[in-house]
Design a protein around this motif. Structure first.
Motif, PDB file in Angstrom:
ATOM      1  N   MET A 261      71.813  15.954  35.686  1.00 44.76           N
ATOM      2  CA  MET A 261      73.372  16.234  35.620  1.00 44.76           C
ATOM      3  C   MET A 261      73.363  16.088  36.965  1.00 44.76           C
ATOM      4  O   MET A 261      74.909  15.258  37.865  1.00 44.76           O
ATOM      5  CB  MET A 261      73.148  17.980  35.653  1.00 44.76           C
ATOM      6  CG  MET A 261      73.358  17.879  33.555  1.00 44.76           C
ATOM      7  SD  MET A 261      74.289  19.665  32.850  1.00 44.76           S
ATOM      8  CE  MET A 261      75.444  19.010  32.805  1.00 44.76           C
TER       9      MET A 261
ATOM     10  N   GLY B 171      74.751  12.210  36.429  1.00 43.99           N
ATOM     11  CA  GLY B 171      75.748  11.913  36.128  1.00 43.99           C
ATOM     12  C   GLY B 171      77.105  12.626  37.820  1.00 43.99           C
ATOM     13  O   GLY B 171      78.016  11.875  37.586  1.00 43.99           O
TER      14      GLY B 171
ATOM     15  N   ILE C  24      82.379   6.596  41.345  1.00 41.37           N
ATOM     16  CA  ILE C  24      83.593   6.195  40.707  1.00 41.37           C
ATOM     17  C   ILE C  24      84.275   6.728  40.768  1.00 41.37           C
ATOM     18  O   ILE C  24      86.083   5.857  41.677  1.00 41.37           O
ATOM     19  CB  ILE C  24      83.475   5.883  39.225  1.00 41.37           C
ATOM     20  CG1 ILE C  24      82.390   5.473  38.708  1.00 41.37           C
ATOM     21  CG2 ILE C  24      84.662   6.196  38.631  1.00 41.37           C
ATOM     22  CD1 ILE C  24      82.073   5.483  37.501  1.00 41.37           C
TER      23      ILE C  24
ATOM     24  N   PHE D  70      71.742  12.645  27.785  1.00 37.97           N
ATOM     25  CA  PHE D  70      73.589  12.709  27.211  1.00 37.97           C
ATOM     26  C   PHE D  70      74.610  11.925  27.736  1.00 37.97           C
ATOM     27  O   PHE D  70      76.199  12.482  27.072  1.00 37.97           O
ATOM     28  CB  PHE D  70      74.110  14.832  28.579  1.00 37.97           C
ATOM     29  CG  PHE D  70      73.035  15.641  27.897  1.00 37.97           C
ATOM     30  CD1 PHE D  70      72.047  16.274  28.571  1.00 37.97           C
ATOM     31  CD2 PHE D  70      72.303  15.988  26.824  1.00 37.97           C
ATOM     32  CE1 PHE D  70      71.426  16.937  28.752  1.00 37.97           C
ATOM     33  CE2 PHE D  70      71.540  16.777  26.519  1.00 37.97           C
ATOM     34  CZ  PHE D  70      71.065  17.610  27.665  1.00 37.97           C
ATOM     35  N   VAL D  71      74.488  11.115  28.808  1.00 39.51           N
ATOM     36  CA  VAL D  71      75.304   9.905  28.835  1.00 39.51           C
ATOM     37  C   VAL D  71      75.629   9.041  27.258  1.00 39.51           C
ATOM     38  O   VAL D  71      75.105   8.885  27.392  1.00 39.51           O
ATOM     39  CB  VAL D  71      75.270   9.640  30.220  1.00 39.51           C
ATOM     40  CG1 VAL D  71      76.037   8.812  30.898  1.00 39.51           C
ATOM     41  CG2 VAL D  71      74.728  10.106  31.540  1.00 39.51           C
ATOM     42  N   GLU D  72      76.882   9.143  28.152  1.00 41.54           N
ATOM     43  CA  GLU D  72      77.643   8.425  27.164  1.00 41.54           C
ATOM     44  C   GLU D  72      78.991   7.363  27.584  1.00 41.54           C
ATOM     45  O   GLU D  72      79.790   7.851  28.513  1.00 41.54           O
ATOM     46  CB  GLU D  72      78.819   9.017  26.013  1.00 41.54           C
ATOM     47  CG  GLU D  72      78.097   8.275  24.450  1.00 41.54           C
ATOM     48  CD  GLU D  72      79.071   8.659  23.301  1.00 41.54           C
ATOM     49  OE1 GLU D  72      78.730   9.685  22.903  1.00 41.54           O
ATOM     50  OE2 GLU D  72      80.208   8.105  23.340  1.00 41.54           O
ATOM     51  N   LEU D  73      78.525   6.129  27.811  1.00 40.78           N
ATOM     52  CA  LEU D  73      79.702   5.055  29.353  1.00 40.78           C
ATOM     53  C   LEU D  73      81.028   5.204  28.057  1.00 40.78           C
ATOM     54  O   LEU D  73      81.124   4.791  26.876  1.00 40.78           O
ATOM     55  CB  LEU D  73      79.245   3.769  29.342  1.00 40.78           C
ATOM     56  CG  LEU D  73      77.608   3.488  30.419  1.00 40.78           C
ATOM     57  CD1 LEU D  73      77.779   2.109  30.671  1.00 40.78           C
ATOM     58  CD2 LEU D  73      79.152   4.771  31.615  1.00 40.78           C
ATOM     59  N   PRO D  74      82.119   5.296  28.979  1.00 46.58           N
ATOM     60  CA  PRO D  74      83.531   4.907  28.567  1.00 46.58           C
ATOM     61  C   PRO D  74      83.955   3.821  28.550  1.00 46.58           C
ATOM     62  O   PRO D  74      83.131   2.948  28.941  1.00 46.58           O
ATOM     63  CB  PRO D  74      84.346   5.959  29.324  1.00 46.58           C
ATOM     64  CG  PRO D  74      83.980   6.841  30.197  1.00 46.58           C
ATOM     65  CD  PRO D  74      82.075   6.369  30.248  1.00 46.58           C
TER      66      PRO D  74
ATOM     67  N   LEU E 184      79.196  -0.723  34.308  1.00 46.56           N
ATOM     68  CA  LEU E 184      79.031  -0.053  35.345  1.00 46.56           C
ATOM     69  C   LEU E 184      77.478  -0.141  34.809  1.00 46.56           C
ATOM     70  O   LEU E 184      77.182  -0.038  34.207  1.00 46.56           O
ATOM     71  CB  LEU E 184      78.996   1.464  34.748  1.00 46.56           C
ATOM     72  CG  LEU E 184      78.722   1.832  36.071  1.00 46.56           C
ATOM     73  CD1 LEU E 184      79.144   2.166  37.266  1.00 46.56           C
ATOM     74  CD2 LEU E 184      78.752   3.507  36.022  1.00 46.56           C
TER      75      LEU E 184
ATOM     76  N   PHE F  61      84.246   1.625  32.048  1.00 44.47           N
ATOM     77  CA  PHE F  61      83.278   1.159  32.635  1.00 44.47           C
ATOM     78  C   PHE F  61      82.182   0.609  31.993  1.00 44.47           C
ATOM     79  O   PHE F  61      80.784   0.557  32.250  1.00 44.47           O
ATOM     80  CB  PHE F  61      82.446   2.951  32.907  1.00 44.47           C
ATOM     81  CG  PHE F  61      83.797   3.701  34.421  1.00 44.47           C
ATOM     82  CD1 PHE F  61      83.686   5.270  33.366  1.00 44.47           C
ATOM     83  CD2 PHE F  61      84.505   3.189  35.286  1.00 44.47           C
ATOM     84  CE1 PHE F  61      84.908   5.832  33.930  1.00 44.47           C
ATOM     85  CE2 PHE F  61      84.940   4.081  35.464  1.00 44.47           C
ATOM     86  CZ  PHE F  61      85.703   5.001  34.959  1.00 44.47           C
TER      87      PHE F  61
ATOM     88  N   TYR G 296      74.478   2.046  35.079  1.00 43.89           N
ATOM     89  CA  TYR G 296      74.362   3.473  35.520  1.00 43.89           C
ATOM     90  C   TYR G 296      73.150   3.542  36.262  1.00 43.89           C
ATOM     91  O   TYR G 296      73.007   4.038  37.031  1.00 43.89           O
ATOM     92  CB  TYR G 296      74.601   3.815  34.304  1.00 43.89           C
ATOM     93  CG  TYR G 296      74.183   5.626  34.285  1.00 43.89           C
ATOM     94  CD1 TYR G 296      73.338   6.423  34.119  1.00 43.89           C
ATOM     95  CD2 TYR G 296      75.643   6.214  34.333  1.00 43.89           C
ATOM     96  CE1 TYR G 296      73.321   7.974  34.371  1.00 43.89           C
ATOM     97  CE2 TYR G 296      75.851   7.243  34.280  1.00 43.89           C
ATOM     98  CZ  TYR G 296      74.633   8.630  34.637  1.00 43.89           C
ATOM     99  OH  TYR G 296      74.322   9.677  34.631  1.00 43.89           O
TER     100      TYR G 296
ATOM    101  N   VAL H  22      77.374   9.848  40.437  1.00 45.85           N
ATOM    102  CA  VAL H  22      78.130   8.523  40.460  1.00 45.85           C
ATOM    103  C   VAL H  22      79.542   8.663  39.338  1.00 45.85           C
ATOM    104  O   VAL H  22      79.923   8.440  40.121  1.00 45.85           O
ATOM    105  CB  VAL H  22      76.980   8.130  38.523  1.00 45.85           C
ATOM    106  CG1 VAL H  22      77.496   6.753  38.158  1.00 45.85           C
ATOM    107  CG2 VAL H  22      75.370   7.960  38.518  1.00 45.85           C
ATOM    108  N   THR H  23      79.807   9.885  38.826  1.00 48.57           N
ATOM    109  CA  THR H  23      80.995  10.583  38.607  1.00 48.57           C
ATOM    110  C   THR H  23      82.036  10.126  40.422  1.00 48.57           C
ATOM    111  O   THR H  23      83.267   9.960  40.188  1.00 48.57           O
ATOM    112  CB  THR H  23      81.130  10.878  38.112  1.00 48.57           C
ATOM    113  OG1 THR H  23      80.513  12.613  38.596  1.00 48.57           O
ATOM    114  CG2 THR H  23      80.864  11.440  36.277  1.00 48.57           C
TER     115      THR H  23
END
Lengths: 186, 136
Positions: free
Chosen positions: A28, A31, A38, A121-125, A131, A128, A133, A34-35
């Protein structure tokens, strides 16, 4: 006992002595990092570069911990270096098992791994999808190897987030650096 | 046919789907489904504080079709419009399963709270668990 088995054993034993942190907390935190990047930079390419730079800064420091905790001696060739990173490094710092596959020529290899704790838990939209990651890990490898006099380029070739079965970091050796010592007669 | 809606804070619709399930007579037209569920929100809010459990059982009825609800600790409301023939136990287990799936979506660093859930994985898994729990 082959060298690679010895390395795997060393990786396991070092992993068990390392201080551990909750993997969800790590995932987390990464995450959020990274967000935030962005949000600040907006451009995916710039974020990839920034993650690599951060990884580089981690790597130049991490190599000392690696050498201190494992006590490995100098690797005789690039193959040993590759296996040290995959079998010992990845195991003791991330707790995952990585494999080495050799590349097109003697100066290139790739490290393949599954179960990267950073992407839990990550799912790339869709927006992105370019990216990288886990690009931080590429930077870590580049930084660590730079401190042992090897200039490499790293590339995140495959990623479990993009649908590949494994993640892959491709490492290319550019050159060996000669040890530089400051002149004594200045 | 069973209709699920996930409503976030400020009564924002986050997710909705028509799921496989036992049908009872008249099924309300598509555009009314959202309204029916939103109508139930008032009695849901009232019932939330009446007990300690997350599963609120039935909070409202529309034309003999009950609306059941489940409220998470963060006040995300899962609402289900279904036929009265559906067992309470199945609904309860379904809600807990959706809760688990919702947590996984919420942990995604790219997901902003209270925004629509667009993950196709979430959609597929909700439909699968609906099939598992409601089509027996």
């Amino acid at each position: 006992m082959s060298l690679h088995t010895k390395m795997a054993r060393l990786g396991d034993s070092t992993f068990s002595t390392m201080e551990k942190v909750n993997s969800e907390l790590l995932a987390m935190t990464y995450g959020a990092l990274v967000t935030t990047l962005i949000k600040d930079f907006q451009d995916v390419k710039v974020v990839n570069t920034e993650l690599e730079k951060m990884g580089y800064n981690i790597g130049v420091r991490l190599i000392d911990e690696f050498l201190a905790k494992t006590g490995v001696t100098q690797c005789r060739n690039l193959k040993e270096t590759a296996h040290s990173i995959a079998k010992i490094g990845f195991k003791m710092f991330l707790g995952i098992n990585a494999e080495v596959t050799w590349g097109a020529d003697a100066r290139q290899f790739s490290i393949e791994f599954k179960g990267n704790p950073l992407i839990e838990f990550v799912e790339l939209p869709e927006k992105f999808k370019n990216l990288d990651y886990s690009n931080l890990l590429c930077g870590v490898i580049r930084g660590a190897l730079h401190m042992v006099q090897m200039v490499v380029t790293t590339e995140l070739r495959k990623s479990e987030l993009k649908g590949d079965p494994v993640s892959e970091i491709y490492v290319t050796l550019k050159q060996h650096l000669a040890e530089k010592f400051k002149g004594e007669d200045d | 046919m069973v209709y699920i809606a996930i409503v976030g804070k400020g009564d924002v619709l986050i997710y909705e789907a028509k799921l496989p399930g036992p049908s009872s007579g008249k099924v309300p037209p598509e555009n009314q489904l959202q309204f029916i569920v939103h109508q139930a929100l008032d009695s849901l809010d009232h019932k939330t504080w009446s007990g300690t459990s997350m599963y609120l059982k039935q909070v409202d009825t529309f034309n003999k079709m009950p609306v059941s609800a489940f409220v998470t600790a963060g006040h995300i409301k899962f609402m289900l419009l279904h036929s009265s023939s559906l067992e309470e136990n199945a609904i309860k287990q379904f809600f807990y399963e959706v809760y688990r799936l919702y947590i996984k979506v919420a942990m995604n660093p790219f997901y902003l709270k209270n925004t629509p859930i667009t993950s196709s994985a979430f959609n597929d898994r909700v439909r699968t668990s609906a099939r598992n729990f409601f089509m027996r």
